[in-house]
Design a protein around this motif. Structure first.
Motif, mmCIF file in Angstrom:
data_model
loop_
_atom_site.group_PDB
_atom_site.id
_atom_site.type_symbol
_atom_site.label_atom_id
_atom_site.label_comp_id
_atom_site.label_asym_id
_atom_site.label_seq_id
_atom_site.Cartn_x
_atom_site.Cartn_y
_atom_site.Cartn_z
ATOM 1 N N SER A 69 -8.157 -26.034 -10.424
ATOM 2 C CA SER A 69 -7.369 -27.232 -10.105
ATOM 3 C C SER A 69 -6.191 -26.872 -9.199
ATOM 4 O O SER A 69 -5.886 -27.587 -8.225
ATOM 5 N N SER A 70 -5.533 -25.776 -9.499
ATOM 6 C CA SER A 70 -4.398 -25.357 -8.676
ATOM 7 C C SER A 70 -4.848 -25.016 -7.257
ATOM 8 O O SER A 70 -4.167 -25.336 -6.282
ATOM 9 N N LEU A 71 -6.011 -24.366 -7.139
ATOM 10 C CA LEU A 71 -6.523 -24.036 -5.812
ATOM 11 C C LEU A 71 -6.863 -25.288 -5.010
ATOM 12 O O LEU A 71 -6.631 -25.353 -3.797
ATOM 13 N N PHE A 125 2.359 -25.616 -1.059
ATOM 14 C CA PHE A 125 1.095 -25.140 -1.615
ATOM 15 C C PHE A 125 1.214 -23.744 -2.234
ATOM 16 O O PHE A 125 0.418 -23.377 -3.106
ATOM 17 N N ARG A 126 2.188 -22.960 -1.809
ATOM 18 C CA ARG A 126 2.269 -21.571 -2.265
ATOM 19 C C ARG A 126 2.406 -21.430 -3.778
ATOM 20 O O ARG A 126 1.731 -20.575 -4.376
ATOM 21 N N PRO A 127 3.249 -22.229 -4.456
ATOM 22 C CA PRO A 127 3.328 -22.089 -5.925
ATOM 23 C C PRO A 127 1.993 -22.329 -6.619
ATOM 24 O O PRO A 127 1.697 -21.683 -7.641
ATOM 25 N N PHE A 128 1.162 -23.233 -6.049
ATOM 26 C CA PHE A 128 -0.139 -23.501 -6.668
ATOM 27 C C PHE A 128 -1.094 -22.314 -6.471
ATOM 28 O O PHE A 128 -1.914 -22.025 -7.345
ATOM 29 N N VAL A 129 -1.003 -21.638 -5.326
ATOM 30 C CA VAL A 129 -1.820 -20.436 -5.102
ATOM 31 C C VAL A 129 -1.415 -19.337 -6.077
ATOM 32 O O VAL A 129 -2.271 -18.677 -6.694
ATOM 33 N N TRP A 130 -0.106 -19.137 -6.223
ATOM 34 C CA TRP A 130 0.376 -18.127 -7.165
ATOM 35 C C TRP A 130 -0.038 -18.459 -8.602
ATOM 36 O O TRP A 130 -0.419 -17.564 -9.380
ATOM 37 N N LEU A 131 0.029 -19.744 -8.966
ATOM 38 C CA LEU A 131 -0.363 -20.148 -10.315
ATOM 39 C C LEU A 131 -1.840 -19.893 -10.547
ATOM 40 O O LEU A 131 -2.242 -19.381 -11.614
ATOM 41 N N ALA A 132 -2.678 -20.228 -9.542
ATOM 42 C CA ALA A 132 -4.122 -19.991 -9.679
ATOM 43 C C ALA A 132 -4.403 -18.500 -9.828
ATOM 44 O O ALA A 132 -5.217 -18.080 -10.680
#
Length: 333
Positions: A67-69, A307-314
């Motif tokens: 989902s994060s990706l 978008f970067r925080p979502f990549v790190w979270l994924a």
């Protein structure tokens, strides 16, 4: 997050695949458990462990990572838009208002002067990119405020307009027009406009209105003239009562419409007649449309990518899943 937009919102369609992944996991979950076939369980000590119940968390971590990706692929970003307006064809406007005693007549509500002040204030507030000045006149004339872009000063000057004994009573249309012309003669604006209002006939002053109009025309100043007053009779002040107030009686309304039309025609303007409050409002609205200001608007857009925080979270969720799968939930089979 506020003011967030998505550069590639089509990636949100990938969320439709997640229910299929969940269904697939539901039917395949038992195949992930190792099995060991033995003839008898006798001799084995039974134990209870919470780990098998927690193992589905690995799948939850994977779903959250996917989902994060997807959100990251959609490119969330905040948008900060700032506008800068430049007037490319500014207008200098002078409102020349009659403030003689007849402006207290009550054919407009509550009287002509107060109705005029309210409508003129609305007009000024709408002319945000123009410079405006105020001239008042009776038998004589003076500048209430010079042409300025400070709308607060102009609005205060309009609010302060009232009938008093500063000016000798009478109607000096030529004096009022000449004073307004004097405020604009040095103007560098591409368009110069005078809004000249009266409710009577020219009976005072040493300047002929026609002469003032000719000077305005020579200087390229357009004059819109407005006659204020109903047709027939109106309640006019005719004397001062002992308490300092005014006494009123019905008197005929006299406006030199011929002169006002000539002034407007000579300068390329237009004559209007305001017989009531609504008529006066409509006149100012029409002038507002006739005298438009060309505006050049520059728009500056600043994007802040989210978008970067979502990549790190994924990535973090996937690492947690891999570590747990190969440590705590690792099977010896």
């Amino acid at each position: 997050m506020t003011n967030v937009t998505f550069l590639n919102p089509e990636f949100f369609w990938l969320f439709l695949l997640l229910p299929a992944v969940i269904v697939w996991y539901f039917f395949k979950r038992n195949e992930e458990k190792p099995t060991l076939k033995i003839s008898s369980l006798q001799g084995f000590k039974g134990t209870t462990s919470i780990l098998p119940k927690l193992k589905p968390l690995l799948f939850v971590f994977r779903l959250l990572a996917l989902s994060s990706l997807i959100i990251a692929l959609a490119r969330p970003r905040s948008v900060d838009v700032s506008n800068k307006s430049n007037s490319t064809n500014g207008i200098d406007i002078v409102i020349a208002s009659d403030v003689s005693g007849s402006m207290l007549a009550k054919d407009l509500k509550p009287n002509r002067m107060e109705a005029l002040k309210r409508v003129a204030s609305d007009f000024v507030e709408e002319r945000v990119n123009d410079r405006i000045g105020i001239v008042v006149y009776a038998a004589e004339a003076y500048t209430k405020t010079p042409v300025t872009s400070d709308k607060a000063v102009v609005l205060q000057a309009i609010n302060d307009i009232k009938y008093d004994n500063v000016l000798q009573d009478g109607t000096g249309i030529g004096m009022g027009l000449a004073t307004a012309v004097n405020r604009l003669k040095e103007s560098k604006a591409k368009s110069k406009v005078i809004i000249l209002m009266t409710d009577g006939v020219n009976n005072s002053g040493f300047l002929d209105p026609q002469t003032s109009a000719e000077i305005a025309a020579d200087l390229g100043i357009k004059v819109y003239t407005i006659g204020i007053g109903t047709n027939g009779n109106a309640m006019f002040p005719y004397a001062i009562a002992p308490n300092g107030g005014f006494l009123f009686k019905m008197m005929p309304v006299q406006i030199d419409e011929k002169l006002m039309k000539q002034i407007a025609q000579k300068t390329g303007g237009k004559y209007f007649r305001a017989q009531d409050n609504t008529g006066l409002e409509n006149i100012y609205k029409e002038i507002n449309k006739l005298e438009t200001t060309k505006i050049e608007e520059l728009k500056f857009v600043n994007y802040d990518e989210k978008f970067r925080p979502f990549v790190w979270l994924a990535g973090l969720l996937l690492v947690i899943e891999i570590v747990l799968r190969n440590t705590i939930f690792r099977s010896f089979i």
